[in-house]
Design a protein around this motif. Structure first.
Motif, mmCIF file in Angstrom:
data_model
loop_
_atom_site.group_PDB
_atom_site.id
_atom_site.type_symbol
_atom_site.label_atom_id
_atom_site.label_comp_id
_atom_site.label_asym_id
_atom_site.label_seq_id
_atom_site.Cartn_x
_atom_site.Cartn_y
_atom_site.Cartn_z
ATOM 1 N N UNK A 147 14.449 -19.436 8.954
ATOM 2 C CA UNK A 147 15.256 -20.158 7.975
ATOM 3 C C UNK A 147 14.624 -20.104 6.577
ATOM 4 N N UNK A 148 13.445 -19.519 6.486
ATOM 5 C CA UNK A 148 12.740 -19.475 5.204
ATOM 6 C C UNK A 148 12.813 -18.078 4.604
ATOM 7 N N UNK A 149 12.835 -18.026 3.287
ATOM 8 C CA UNK A 149 12.787 -16.734 2.589
ATOM 9 C C UNK A 149 11.410 -16.109 2.804
ATOM 10 N N UNK A 150 11.371 -14.799 2.840
ATOM 11 C CA UNK A 150 10.094 -14.097 2.943
ATOM 12 C C UNK A 150 9.909 -13.231 1.701
ATOM 13 N N UNK A 151 8.662 -13.024 1.333
ATOM 14 C CA UNK A 151 8.394 -12.224 0.136
ATOM 15 C C UNK A 151 6.984 -11.673 0.192
ATOM 16 N N UNK A 152 6.766 -10.633 -0.600
ATOM 17 C CA UNK A 152 5.414 -10.096 -0.773
ATOM 18 C C UNK A 152 5.147 -9.969 -2.260
ATOM 19 N N UNK A 153 3.920 -10.281 -2.644
ATOM 20 C CA UNK A 153 3.534 -10.231 -4.045
ATOM 21 C C UNK A 153 3.258 -8.792 -4.478
ATOM 22 N N UNK A 154 3.386 -8.507 -5.758
ATOM 23 C CA UNK A 154 3.105 -7.147 -6.242
ATOM 24 C C UNK A 154 1.605 -6.845 -6.173
ATOM 25 N N UNK A 155 1.278 -5.572 -6.190
ATOM 26 C CA UNK A 155 -0.125 -5.160 -6.212
ATOM 27 C C UNK A 155 -0.352 -4.153 -7.333
ATOM 28 N N UNK A 156 -1.561 -4.140 -7.860
ATOM 29 C CA UNK A 156 -2.001 -3.154 -8.845
ATOM 30 C C UNK A 156 -3.316 -2.580 -8.339
ATOM 31 N N UNK A 157 -3.317 -1.273 -8.110
ATOM 32 C CA UNK A 157 -4.491 -0.600 -7.533
ATOM 33 C C UNK A 157 -4.948 -1.277 -6.247
ATOM 34 N N UNK A 158 -3.962 -1.705 -5.453
ATOM 35 C CA UNK A 158 -4.263 -2.291 -4.155
ATOM 36 C C UNK A 158 -4.628 -3.753 -4.185
ATOM 37 N N UNK A 159 -4.738 -4.350 -5.361
ATOM 38 C CA UNK A 159 -5.098 -5.760 -5.475
ATOM 39 C C UNK A 159 -3.842 -6.592 -5.674
ATOM 40 N N UNK A 160 -3.697 -7.633 -4.854
ATOM 41 C CA UNK A 160 -2.520 -8.493 -4.942
ATOM 42 C C UNK A 160 -2.561 -9.295 -6.235
ATOM 43 N N UNK A 161 -1.411 -9.356 -6.911
ATOM 44 C CA UNK A 161 -1.283 -10.126 -8.146
ATOM 45 C C UNK A 161 -0.474 -11.375 -7.830
ATOM 46 N N UNK A 162 -1.105 -12.547 -8.029
ATOM 47 C CA UNK A 162 -0.373 -13.777 -7.701
ATOM 48 C C UNK A 162 0.202 -14.480 -8.917
ATOM 49 N N UNK A 163 -0.180 -14.054 -10.121
ATOM 50 C CA UNK A 163 0.438 -14.588 -11.322
ATOM 51 C C UNK A 163 -0.159 -15.876 -11.820
#
Length: 334
Positions: free
Chosen positions: A137-153
């Motif tokens: 029932x919940x939305x799913x998502x994945x954060x963007x990555x730059x050079x393999x490192x996750x960017x959480x903002x």
């Protein structure tokens, strides 16, 4: 190249030229054509390597996949809805359900405008995440990555050689050697500067392109997420309105189902907020990574040019040291 190297080169060569300074020639030997002998010495053309590429992965967002409640058209609750309500009852306490259902439309709008989840909604969300029977029932998502490192903002070419000091000798042959050496040094430095200018120009373009790419990257992000929020609000407002309109028919299941939908709504908005911040931050991080790679490439390419220049200077040094022997008075008296 280092000034220490340049100084040693200059002084060593000075000593060589002075050593062969001729004295009291009765018949001076012919002066070699030093310029012609040195004319073939050049700075090798280096291959300018481009910066390493920056790899990125965009953010992804998937709306809730479970349509048990969103497909409800009114009337008595379906068996699937009843089962879902029971799972909610086993996951959240009565007070937690009441607290979630007390959340106002204004609070949900505040989330949509970038605010954080109210504590009561966050508590319920954490518990629902922990129940495998409700995660669909919940939305799913994945954060963007730059050079393999996750960017959480959450938020120029070094001086190659010092000026060669002239000797005080008045020997024409040694003076010609000195002049030829000065000429070839200037020529080699000019050749190296031409190559270094290309390295510097490439670097400046890479930095400018990275800044332009960042601006372009960020340009469409706010509008995209505004559209996503608007669609989310339309969808969940409609679902909640449908539950409200059928409260009597839903009976005891109403409060449990409404709490679940409210958590869905709020958590989806929070996910959208996180993704927007992360996408904007990823644009900046990509620019910074691109510039870092450009700096590394510039340093490596400058090193190549410097090495090529030093090699040319060493060749000139060795050649002039050999040729200047002709200035020595071989058999002439003092």
């Amino acid at each position: 190249m280092k000034k220490r190297y340049a100084s040693l080169f200059a002084y060593s060569l000075l000593a060589t030229l002075t050593l062969y300074n001729c004295k009291d020639h009765e018949t001076p030997p012919p002066i070699p054509d030093f310029n012609n002998e040195l004319s073939g010495i050049t700075v090798e053309t280096v291959t300018i390597a481009p910066p390493a590429p920056v790899t990125t992965q965009p953010a992804t967002f998937t709306a809730p996949t479970n349509t048990t409640i969103s497909s409800y058209s009114g009337g008595a609750p379906t068996a699937a809805m009843q089962s879902t309500a029971t799972t909610v009852s086993n996951t959240l306490s009565t007070s937690e359900v009441s607290a979630v259902n007390a959340i106002t439309p204004a609070q949900l709008d505040a989330i949509a405008n970038g605010g954080t989840l109210p504590s009561e909604l966050q508590t319920a969300l954490d518990k629902i995440k922990g129940n495998a029977g409700l995660t669909s029932f919940l939305a799913s998502f994945s954060l963007p990555t730059v050079n393999g490192t996750v960017v959480n903002g959450r938020t120029g070419l070094p001086e190659s050689i010092e000026k060669v000091m002239g000797t005080q000798a008045d020997d024409a042959c040694v003076k010609a050697a000195q002049d030829a050496l000065a000429n070839v040094i200037n020529k080699l430095k000019a050749d190296a500067k031409t190559q270094q200018d290309k390295v510097d120009a490439d670097y400046q373009k890479q930095v400018a392109d990275a800044a332009t790419a960042e601006t372009s990257c960020k340009a469409g992000i706010p509008a995209n997420y505004t559209t996503l929020r608007t669609n989310t609000k339309t969808q969940f407002s409609g679902i909640l309105a449908n539950l409200d309109a059928n409260q009597a028919a839903l009976g005891s299941f109403y409060g449990l189902l409404k709490a679940l939908v409210t958590v869905q709504y709020g958590s989806t908005l929070a996910a959208i907020n996180s993704l927007e911040k992360a996408d904007l931050a990823a644009c900046t991080q990509k620019k910074e990574a691109t510039i870092a790679n450009a700096n590394a490439a510039k340093a490596a390419n400058t090193g190549k040019v410097t090495e090529a220049l030093n090699k040319g200077l060493k060749t000139a040094s060795d050649k002039i040291a050999e040729l200047v022997k002709a200035c020595h008075n071989q058999g002439g008296g003092k």
